[in-house]
Design a protein around this motif. Structure first.
Motif, PDB file in Angstrom:
ATOM      1  N   ALA A 215       0.221   1.376   5.971  1.00 15.10           N
ATOM      2  CA  ALA A 215       1.566   1.008   6.404  1.00 15.10           C
ATOM      3  C   ALA A 215       1.547   0.661   7.874  1.00 15.10           C
ATOM      4  CB  ALA A 215       2.559   2.137   6.125  1.00 15.10           C
ATOM      5  N   VAL A 312      -2.020   7.508  -3.312  1.00 14.37           N
ATOM      6  CA  VAL A 312      -1.050   6.443  -3.076  1.00 14.37           C
ATOM      7  C   VAL A 312      -1.767   5.099  -3.170  1.00 14.37           C
ATOM      8  CG1 VAL A 312       0.499   5.382  -1.386  1.00 14.37           C
ATOM      9  CG2 VAL A 312       0.421   7.883  -1.620  1.00 14.37           C
ATOM     10  N   THR A 315       2.416   1.589  -0.419  1.00 15.74           N
ATOM     11  CA  THR A 315       3.531   1.978   0.428  1.00 15.74           C
ATOM     12  C   THR A 315       4.668   0.976   0.234  1.00 15.74           C
ATOM     13  OG1 THR A 315       2.741   0.681   2.326  1.00 15.74           O
ATOM     14  CG2 THR A 315       1.931   2.938   2.130  1.00 15.74           C
ATOM     15  N   ALA A 318       7.320   1.447   6.332  1.00 17.46           N
ATOM     16  CA  ALA A 318       7.282   2.547   7.285  1.00 17.46           C
ATOM     17  C   ALA A 318       7.997   2.108   8.546  1.00 17.46           C
ATOM     18  CB  ALA A 318       5.837   2.949   7.591  1.00 17.46           C
ATOM     19  N   VAL A 327       7.324   7.192   6.354  1.00 20.76           N
ATOM     20  CA  VAL A 327       6.544   6.363   5.432  1.00 20.76           C
ATOM     21  C   VAL A 327       7.049   6.592   4.016  1.00 20.76           C
ATOM     22  CG1 VAL A 327       4.232   5.653   4.738  1.00 20.76           C
ATOM     23  CG2 VAL A 327       4.550   6.830   6.930  1.00 20.76           C
ATOM     24  N   ASP A 328       7.500   5.542   3.355  1.00 17.85           N
ATOM     25  CA  ASP A 328       7.918   5.625   1.958  1.00 17.85           C
ATOM     26  C   ASP A 328       6.818   5.078   1.067  1.00 17.85           C
ATOM     27  OD1 ASP A 328      10.325   6.664   2.785  1.00 17.85           O
ATOM     28  OD2 ASP A 328      11.442   4.791   2.572  1.00 17.85           O
ATOM     29  N   VAL A 329       6.470   5.828   0.015  1.00 19.19           N
ATOM     30  CA  VAL A 329       5.313   5.499  -0.816  1.00 19.19           C
ATOM     31  C   VAL A 329       5.643   5.728  -2.283  1.00 19.19           C
ATOM     32  CG1 VAL A 329       3.805   6.310   1.049  1.00 19.19           C
ATOM     33  CG2 VAL A 329       4.291   7.827  -0.886  1.00 19.19           C
TER      34      VAL A 329
END
Length: 490
Positions: A215, A312, A315, A318, A327-329
């Protein structure tokens, strides 16, 4: 170009139904459209995925099929053409009795993971040490691309990433590249708007992990060092039995610690035709952590944040929030632990990691517990605070008919079912010219219709998920990986 395939039953789910490869390269013009294509859609929607050229056998791993790119040209409210083409690596060109395009250098593979346009080049991308391939506007293969000589292509070098991210302000492409041949080192690079790598930074990680995505924020690069790592036993399964203990012993002393010599790479390669399975596996002894590196710093400046074990692939986005990095995942509980030919180790859910640079701590919260993958956002906000995210729902480990729209500020999710017998793939967001709202635009993605054995390019309103249009294709687009909108440049 078409191939005659041997028809046989298989127990491998990644060779059946919509995972099965197509055997013909098509060119079709003046495609039928249902609904009204927005006039501002002037360009190509491109998507790529694995499409085995021959019969790979029942142990085939989904990630290892030769790449095939599918594209639709849109202009003036019409769908002018559809094309699908194998990426002509040296092996693919030879199998098709065609001249080899260019000189691939070290590792060579028919890129199968992402396709995008940058600096006037259409690029098919793959990770793990192989080079990108450049394609023409009509999706024919030009040859391997080394970014004007700035991408090292020798054995033991990282190749390039399948998941670069473009900074929307500078137009530069940022990437984190890995290869088992690099030991415990990965490379962060910046590809400038002329198509040359202007910056490359070596980062030391814990071992030899698979690192599909990363990210980017306005100030930082976010590195995912997670417990799916190179597995020596899987990688040497085809090495002749008398020398296998010696080769494994040498590799165990090197992998995850030091770069591998060209001589040793060649020795492993001579041991057999290569393992039919991806040589990465869940490693419960490997620490899970996220690294934060200032974009203009050397690799030694990275700071690591320990998290609970997970994996992960992707992502969403972020951003920096004061002294925190958010951070979105899409979080998988584990990967390649019991199912070794594709990603199917439990529900993949949306989660948020908040990394506190002041305290050195990481906090994880769940955002949506539906099983999902292929997250996308308005890429004008890459590295900046975002509100909306889009994903595709999964059912029993495979793609379903659901498109999800997450409102992360409100904490709500809108669900669109595309209909019985439909299989959705990744949808990407295309903004309306002049529109400033984050969801003012459309989503583009291929959808397979099981009953007819055909696929459509579906266009959805990004704010409502309602239908805008559908382009009906003359063939099937198999389940695959990543796609992007490539607008016509002035």
């Amino acid at each position: 170009m078409s191939l005659t395939a041997t028809t046989r039953s298989t127990t491998n789910r990644y060779l059946r139904d919509n995972f099965a490869p197509v055997r013909e390269e098509l060119t079709a013009t003046d495609l039928t459209v249902t609904g009204d294509l927005p006039d501002h859609l002037d360009g190509r929607y491109l998507r790529i995925g694995p499409n085995p050229l021959g019969d790979p056998g029942d142990q085939h791993h989904w990630f290892l099929g030769e790449g095939m790119v599918h594209g639709v040209r849109l202009r003036d409210g019409e769908a002018q053409w559809y094309r699908n083409r194998w990426v002509r690596s040296a092996d693919v060109a030879t199998a098709l009795d065609e001249p080899v395009r260019g000189r691939p250098g070290g590792s060579d593979f028919a890129a199968n993971t992402n396709v995008l346009e940058h600096a006037g080049r259409t690029l098919a991308l793959v990770e793990g040490g192989s080079p990108p391939y450049e394609l023409t506007h009509d999706l024919d293969t030009v040859g391997p691309c080394d970014f004007g000589g700035t991408l090292p292509s020798l054995p033991g070098r990282p190749g390039y990433s399948a998941h670069p991210h473009e900074d929307p302000v500078t137009g530069e492409l940022h990437a984190v590249s890995y290869s088992w041949m690099r030991g415990n080192r990965v490379d962060y690079s910046v590809l400038d708007t002329s198509g040359r790598i202007r910056r490359s930074v070596e980062i030391q990680v814990h071992g030899s992990p698979m690192m599909h995505d990363f990210a980017l924020t306005e100030r930082h690069v976010v590195i995912l060092d997670l417990p799916v790592t190179f597995d020596v036993g899987m990688a040497t399964a085809d090495v002749p039995r008398p020398v296998r203990p010696v080769v494994r012993g040498v590799l165990n002393r090197i992998i995850g610690r030091n770069p591998v010599s060209e001589r040793l790479i060649a020795q492993v390669a001579r041991g057999g035709g290569g393992s039919p399975s991806l040589p990465y596996r869940w490693n419960p002894d490997y620490p899970a952590r996220i690294g934060v590196l200032p974009r203009d710093a050397d690799g030694e400046a990275i700071r690591w944040f320990e998290i609970d074990p997970c994996f992960v692939f992707h992502t969403l986005n972020a951003y920096d929030d004061g002294e925190q990095v958010v951070v979105d995942v899409i979080r998988h509980p584990r990967m390649f632990a019991t199912v070794l030919n594709g990603p199917d180790e439990g529900a993949a859910t949306m989660a948020r990691f908040t990394l506190d640079l002041a305290s050195g701590t990481a906090r994880e919260v769940g955002l949506d517990q539906r099983s999902q993958e292929f997250p996308r956002h308005d890429e004008r906000l890459t590295g900046r605070r975002h509100r909306y995210g889009y994903a595709v729902g999964f059912e029993a480990g495979t793609l379903g008919d659901t498109v999800l729209r997450h409102d992360l500020d409100a904490g709500t999710t809108q669900v669109r079912r595309l209909g019985a017998g439909a299989e959705a793939s990744e949808f990407c967001f295309v903004p309306r010219p002049g529109g400033t709202a984050e969801d003012d635009g459309v989503l583009l993605g291929y959808v397979h219709r099981r009953a007819e054995g055909l696929s459509d390019l579906r266009v959805l309103d990004a704010a409502t998920l309602e239908d805008v249009a559908a382009v009906h294709l003359p063939g099937r687009v198999p389940a695959g990986f990543h796609g992007n909108w490539s607008p016509t440049r002035p």
